[in-house]
Design an enzyme around this catalytic site. Structure first.
Site, PDB file in Angstrom:
ATOM      1  N   LYS A 113       0.815  -1.217   0.000  1.00  0.00           N
ATOM      2  CA  LYS A 113       0.000   0.000   0.000  1.00  0.00           C
ATOM      3  C   LYS A 113       0.850   1.270   0.000  1.00  0.00           C
ATOM      4  O   LYS A 113       0.384   2.317  -0.448  1.00  0.00           O
ATOM      5  CB  LYS A 113      -0.968  -0.019   1.165  1.00  0.00           C
ATOM      6  CG  LYS A 113      -2.019  -1.104   0.985  1.00  0.00           C
ATOM      7  CD  LYS A 113      -3.173  -1.019   1.939  1.00  0.00           C
ATOM      8  CE  LYS A 113      -4.245  -2.031   1.581  1.00  0.00           C
ATOM      9  NZ  LYS A 113      -3.795  -3.438   1.727  1.00  0.00           N
TER      10      LYS A 113
HETATM   11  C1  LIG Z   1      -4.415  -4.535   1.108  1.00  0.00           C
HETATM   12  C2  LIG Z   1      -3.670  -5.807   0.999  1.00  0.00           C
HETATM   13  C3  LIG Z   1      -4.063  -6.825   0.095  1.00  0.00           C
HETATM   14  C4  LIG Z   1      -5.320  -6.707  -0.761  1.00  0.00           C
HETATM   15  O1  LIG Z   1      -5.203  -5.729  -1.745  1.00  0.00           O
HETATM   16  P1  LIG Z   1      -6.517  -5.205  -2.503  1.00  0.00           P
HETATM   17  O2  LIG Z   1      -6.057  -4.056  -3.307  1.00  0.00           O
HETATM   18  O3  LIG Z   1      -7.480  -4.787  -1.415  1.00  0.00           O
HETATM   19  O4  LIG Z   1      -7.056  -6.316  -3.319  1.00  0.00           O
HETATM   20  C5  LIG Z   1      -3.278  -7.963   0.000  1.00  0.00           C
HETATM   21  N1  LIG Z   1      -2.184  -8.134   0.771  1.00  0.00           N
HETATM   22  C6  LIG Z   1      -1.775  -7.190   1.648  1.00  0.00           C
HETATM   23  C7  LIG Z   1      -0.572  -7.454   2.476  1.00  0.00           C
HETATM   24  C8  LIG Z   1      -2.494  -5.985   1.794  1.00  0.00           C
HETATM   25  O5  LIG Z   1      -2.091  -5.053   2.681  1.00  0.00           O
END
Ligand SMILES: *Cc1c(COP(=O)(O)O)cnc(C)c1O
Length: 471
Positions: A113
């Protein structure tokens, strides 16, 4: 470039208008009116670019209301080796014949993120500065999103963050990551309750329109178009690293929850990046896997949403999914409204199994899916350690398992590494009997002074705290 709402609202907006907004006024999600198409000459040129310049080229196609020199400076400031650990920013490594891991988790909070949120922090500061405006970001987190938002917004002019989290329910590492931030514009609020209480508070505060306007309350959740756009860049960067020339197909596997990450892959593919398959990897919360297998999208009740060992994929519905379905039904807003407003509203599900559009998900858009369980996750973590001396986090493990179910000889399969193992140490210990190594900058963070207030699960108490801290 103009942006429209998936639900057919007649207004068209430009990038900076939707940057600070959430949903469109009709409850839809914003998408560009069309996807810019990349020709082979452009793709050849992009192959040679460092990450920040590649980001600038891609963002430029979608953002025409920030002067190019400014946008270029924002990209250069965001994607540095200092913040992301390497010059490649998203280095690719081969795990086994034809299977690669693309490292997206070497930013400040060790999860993918950061890739988008770090850009968002700089875009917000720029745009708020230009408008002479302020924004108070209110959020609820059980881990990854909240810390990524705080590390992106810390010290930024014009922005404050009020982040609620369930008191005592995050891992000690995640708590320490957030609560050790001493920046004045970052406010950690530990709520006596569970994550749902935090989400309810955010909803209640946002539904108080008078309060929302007076205190300029905003969000940074995963439906934000700028976040999705930032993620498009690393599909290109991964593609270039996995191939020697631009005539070769590559597939990606994406550990998925809210469908934000893999939706960016869909956008890259629509732009003409030669992606063969996009594999959607889910855990026991298999809303998306069920759709891609059956054509039925069925939102889960809270009681049917499992707490798993890949918690960032624990979703009851996938908030970005509407973007893909809009493309799937030929961008027909009336059909989209029928599915997401009428059918989901009345029955909590929609059914495309008999609709010719459903076949297109695989045949035209390249989507496949898989599902993993806790036992799969542990087995994959163990196997990856044993055979390749590599530690993967539980989410990436879900990705690896899914990837192996969809391998095609001769087509590189890139698995997106969405977090580092140290973030989910408990599961690594369960699988391997030992703690993963911790990056130097996080040594001893649990012992740092904590900046956090504890409040009851009461929206009025949170409002009072925001009001008090907003002058
Ligand atoms: C947010 C997240 C996901 C999922 O991503 P999306 O964009 O919501 O599909 C997967 N793995 C980790 C470690 C995350 O922080």
């Amino acid at each position: 470039m103009n942006y429209l709402s998936t639900r057919g609202h007649p207004d068209r907006k430009r990038f900076c208008d939707i940057l600070l907004e959430g949903l469109a006024p009709d409850g839809g999600l914003y998408l560009p009116e069309q996807y810019p198409k990349i020709d082979t000459a452009t793709l050849a040129k992009w192959r040679e670019l460092p990450y920040a310049e590649l980001a600038f080229e891609i963002l430029s196609l979608y953002i025409d209301d920030i002067p190019p020199a400014d946008l270029k400076a924002i990209c250069a400031k965001t994607y540095t080796a200092e913040v992301f650990g390497t010059d490649e920013i998203v280095p690719l490594r081969e795990l086994e014949d034809g299977v690669y891991l693309e490292a997206l988790s070497n930013g400040p909070t060790l999860a993918f993120k950061d890739m988008a949120m770090q850009l968002l922090g700089n875009l917000f500061e720029y745009e708020l500065g230009r408008r002479g405006a302020e924004l108070n970001i209110l959020g609820a987190t059980s881990g990854d999103t909240g810390s990524a938002a705080e590390y992106a917004m810390r010290g930024k002019k014009g922005v404050r963050v009020f982040m609620t989290s369930p008191d005592g329910r995050m891992s000690p590492f995640q708590q320490a990551q957030m609560f050790s931030l001493q920046d004045e514009n970052i406010h950690n609020i530990a709520i006596t309750g569970v994550f749902d209480d935090c989400q309810d508070i955010v909803k209640a505060v946002s539904n108080d329109l008078g309060f929302k306007r007076k205190y300029r309350i905003g969000t940074v959740n995963s439906i934000n178009w700028a976040r999705l756009l930032a993620q498009v860049v690393y599909y290109f960067a991964g593609y270039f690293q996995a191939t020697a020339s631009n005539d070769r197909p590559v597939s990606f596997t994406v550990p998925s929850g809210n469908f934000g990450n893999v939706c960016a892959g869909h956008v890259a593919r629509m732009m003409g990046l030669p992606i063969q398959t996009l594999v959607v990897a889910t855990n026991e919360n298999d809303v998306l896997d069920e759709f891609f297998r059956t054509g039925i999208y069925r939102v889960r009740a809270a009681a049917d949403t499992h707490e798993t060992s890949s918690p960032s994929m624990d979703i009851s519905k996938a908030s970005n999914f509407e973007r893909f379905v809009f493309d799937l039904v030929g961008r027909d807003a009336a059909t989209l409204r029928q599915l997401f407003v009428d059918d989901l509203g009345t029955q909590g599900r929609f059914d495309l199994s008999g609709n010719p559009a459903f076949k297109q998900a695989a045949e035209r858009f390249g989507f496949k899916s898989s599902r993993s369980t806790h036992a799969d996750r542990l087995a994959t973590i163990r196997d990856t350690e044993k055979r390749f001396a590599t530690l993967v986090d539980p989410h990436t493990a879900d990705g690896l398992k899914a990837a192996r179910e969809h391998l095609v000889p001769g087509v590189p399969m890139v698995v997106l590494e969405t977090a580092l193992p140290i973030k989910f140490a408990e599961t690594l210990v369960e699988a391997l009997g030992e703690e993963p190594a911790r990056p130097k900058k996080f040594e001893g963070i649990e012992a740092l002074p904590k900046r956090v207030v504890k409040l009851p699960a009461d929206a009025e108490a949170v409002k009072a705290y925001i009001a008090q801290n907003c002058d």
